[in-house]
Write a protein that holds these residues in place. Structure first.
Motif, PDB file in Angstrom:
ATOM      1  N   CYS A 197       0.830  -1.224   0.000  1.00 34.73           N
ATOM      2  CA  CYS A 197       0.000   0.000   0.000  1.00 34.73           C
ATOM      3  C   CYS A 197       0.857   1.264   0.000  1.00 34.73           C
ATOM      4  CB  CYS A 197      -0.909   0.027   1.226  1.00 34.73           C
ATOM      5  SG  CYS A 197      -2.192  -1.226   1.231  1.00 34.73           S
ATOM      6  N   ASN A 203      -0.531   5.034   0.814  1.00 28.58           N
ATOM      7  CA  ASN A 203      -1.647   4.675  -0.073  1.00 28.58           C
ATOM      8  C   ASN A 203      -1.517   5.330  -1.447  1.00 28.58           C
ATOM      9  OD1 ASN A 203      -3.233   2.708   1.251  1.00 28.58           O
ATOM     10  ND2 ASN A 203      -4.223   4.263   2.521  1.00 28.58           N
ATOM     11  N   THR A 208      -6.663   1.537  -1.623  1.00 29.45           N
ATOM     12  CA  THR A 208      -6.289   2.113  -0.334  1.00 29.45           C
ATOM     13  C   THR A 208      -6.531   1.110   0.795  1.00 29.45           C
ATOM     14  OG1 THR A 208      -8.490   3.107  -0.330  1.00 29.45           O
ATOM     15  CG2 THR A 208      -6.688   4.508  -1.056  1.00 29.45           C
TER      16      THR A 208
END
Ligand SMILES: C[S@@+](CC[C@H](N)C(=O)[O-])C[C@H]1O[C@@H](n2cnc3c(N)ncnc32)[C@H](O)[C@@H]1O
Length: 216
Positions: A197, A203, A208
């Motif tokens: 991630c 993110n 996400t």
């Protein structure tokens, strides 16, 4: 749970989203962005999945790209790509396109079939992006996943995109809410793999908090 928004600037997201929706792989629409192309490539190489299950085939471009990745890495893997609409014009010996509604997967995929699938397994939920469809897929496949397998939940980014285009509000933060509830109900079985991630930044992905690793 940790912050589920992306630290990617809105202007970058806007430009990237416009391009992602018209990106083609081998001439076929393949709705992936550069960050996730890189992260998927790394994951497929590191996991070496014998089975990939993709919910959401769209035009078949992502399945075709993953089949080519399996071939390039010498992985003896197979892809089952599921969509409520049939896919035409894409054929590959490594791909089975399956027509099914993610809300009723049990009508198409039998327990015998599911338990016959060789691991490691990579499940990708890239379907309708509503809460109920996302969590339906997660709950359906979680029981067959073993430690080391991955469950990817695509497009929590829809919530970050709402300020750019109100059309994204209809998803009502579906993928992110599904991840939150799924992690709560599965206890310590799954972890957010922040190595994926956050590889490029917090993110810096459309998924996400969505690279979930089965750990127990
Ligand atoms: C975001 S697209 C998939 C993109 C594709 N994986 C790619 O990367 O190019 C979402 C797909 O989910 C499918 N879909 C929508 N609702 C569904 C449902 N209830 N069950 C199965 N598939 C569904 C749509 O038909 C659409 O093709």
């Amino acid at each position: 749970m940790r912050d589920i928004t992306s630290a990617l600037p809105l202007a970058v997201l806007e430009s990237m989203q416009r391009a992602t929706l018209r990106y083609t792989y081998r001439g076929i629409l393949c709705l992936k962005n550069p960050f996730d192309f890189a992260l998927y490539t790394k994951l497929i190489h590191e996991l070496a999945p014998r089975t990939i299950i993709e919910i959401g085939s769209h035009s078949g471009g992502s399945a075709l790209w993953m089949a080519d990745m399996l071939r390039a890495f010498g992985i003896d893997g197979h892809i089952y790509s599921i969509d409520i609409r049939p896919v035409s014009g894409v054929t590959d010996e490594r791909i089975d396109f399956v027509t099914a509604d993610v809300r009723k997967l049990g009508e198409t995929l039998s327990p015998e079939f599911l338990h016959s699938l060789p691991g490691p397994i990579l499940v990708i939920e890239d379907g309708a992006h509503f809460y109920d469809t996302t969590i339906a897929a997660m709950r359906f496949f979680a029981p067959i996943l073993r430690p080391g397998d991955y469950l990817l939940v695509e497009d929590g980014i829809v919530n970050d995109l709402v300020p750019l285009d109100k059309v994204y509000a209809k998803y009502d933060n579906g993928p992110n809410r599904a991840i939150f509830d799924f992690l709560a109900e599965t206890g310590d079985r799954f972890e957010i793999d922040t190595d994926y991630c956050d590889f490029f930044g917090h993110n810096y992905t459309y998924n996400t908090n969505g690279y979930l690793k089965c750990v127990r």
